[in-house]
Design a protein around this motif. Structure first.
Motif, PDB file in Angstrom:
ATOM      1  N   ALA A  48       0.898  -1.375   0.108  1.00 37.40           N
ATOM      2  CA  ALA A  48      -0.130   0.059  -0.008  1.00 37.40           C
ATOM      3  C   ALA A  48       0.980   1.110  -0.018  1.00 37.40           C
ATOM      4  N   ASP A  49       2.000   1.139   0.400  1.00 39.34           N
ATOM      5  CA  ASP A  49       2.844   2.263   0.661  1.00 39.34           C
ATOM      6  C   ASP A  49       3.730   2.636  -0.706  1.00 39.34           C
ATOM      7  N   ASP A  50       3.147   3.634  -1.420  1.00 43.95           N
ATOM      8  CA  ASP A  50       4.039   3.912  -2.513  1.00 43.95           C
ATOM      9  C   ASP A  50       5.484   4.459  -2.499  1.00 43.95           C
ATOM     10  N   ASP A  51       5.682   5.229  -1.346  1.00 47.48           N
ATOM     11  CA  ASP A  51       6.618   5.897  -0.969  1.00 47.48           C
ATOM     12  C   ASP A  51       7.754   4.714  -0.441  1.00 47.48           C
ATOM     13  N   SER A  52       7.267   3.533  -0.348  1.00 50.95           N
ATOM     14  CA  SER A  52       8.293   2.611   0.095  1.00 50.95           C
ATOM     15  C   SER A  52       8.939   1.707  -0.927  1.00 50.95           C
ATOM     16  N   ALA A  53      10.244   1.506  -1.096  1.00 53.11           N
ATOM     17  CA  ALA A  53      11.040   0.658  -1.959  1.00 53.11           C
ATOM     18  C   ALA A  53      10.792  -0.801  -1.749  1.00 53.11           C
TER      19      ALA A  53
END
Length: 186
Positions: A48-53
């Motif tokens: 869900a976290d688009d800012d996590s790689a």
């Protein structure tokens, strides 16, 4: 401290080795079912976290943190994988034969390829993609070779049965070229 953060920290520190469900349960003191729920939550959090790689992956019955596929290009620019640079076509051919025919001896690999494979086998062992797995009960008792757990991880699969079915592969041209004349003749 939250269980999720503890699991994340453990997986981060474990790196490419990852941790099994049993190891994680022992370290976190969680039951297998509670741990499975926490791993699902962690996987969903990364998805869900688009800012996590990062993403959570299970391969070879081991959980690990990996980078999301969409970051592949930037990582290629940073550094290319040494194993991809170092494996020749001959080594890849030998690895394929061992993966599909294991356990197999070097002589049997040589018979399939029509050339000596000892150098490729040595290189594949050095990269921990194959290992010796006993001796064949014939004259001379040659070593038997099989793929390793690292091979499964490298291929991104959990079991050998997940390898593509070679009988279903159709060649566009009936002829298979093993060598690119421009690069291999030099």
């Amino acid at each position: 401290m939250s269980h999720l953060a503890s699991i994340e920290a453990l997986l981060f520190v474990a790196g490419e080795d990852g941790l099994s469900l049993r190891q994680l349960a022992e370290l976190t003191q969680l039951s297998a079912s509670a741990l499975s729920q926490q791993l699902e939550k962690l996987a969903e959090k990364y998805t869900a976290d688009d800012d996590s790689a990062l993403c959570l992956v299970e391969t070879g019955k081991t959980y690990k943190l990996l980078t999301k596929e969409r970051h592949a290009e930037i990582l290629r620019l940073y550094s290319s994988t040494p194993i991809n640079q170092s494996l020749s076509r001959a080594s890849l051919e030998v690895l394929s034969i061992i993966a599909y025919k294991q356990p197999i001896t070097r002589v049997e690999v040589d018979e399939i390829r029509g050339v000596n494979s000892s150098g490729a086998i040595t290189k594949l062992q050095a990269f921990d993609l194959i290992r010796e797995d006993g001796k064949k009960e014939v004259l001379g008792r040659p070593n038997l070779y099989v793929t390793t757990d690292y091979f499964l991880d490298y291929m991104g699969i959990n079991r050998l049965e997940e390898l593509p079915d070679v009988s279903s592969i159709q060649l566009q041209n009936e002829e298979v070229t093993l060598f690119d004349t421009e690069t291999d003749m030099a």
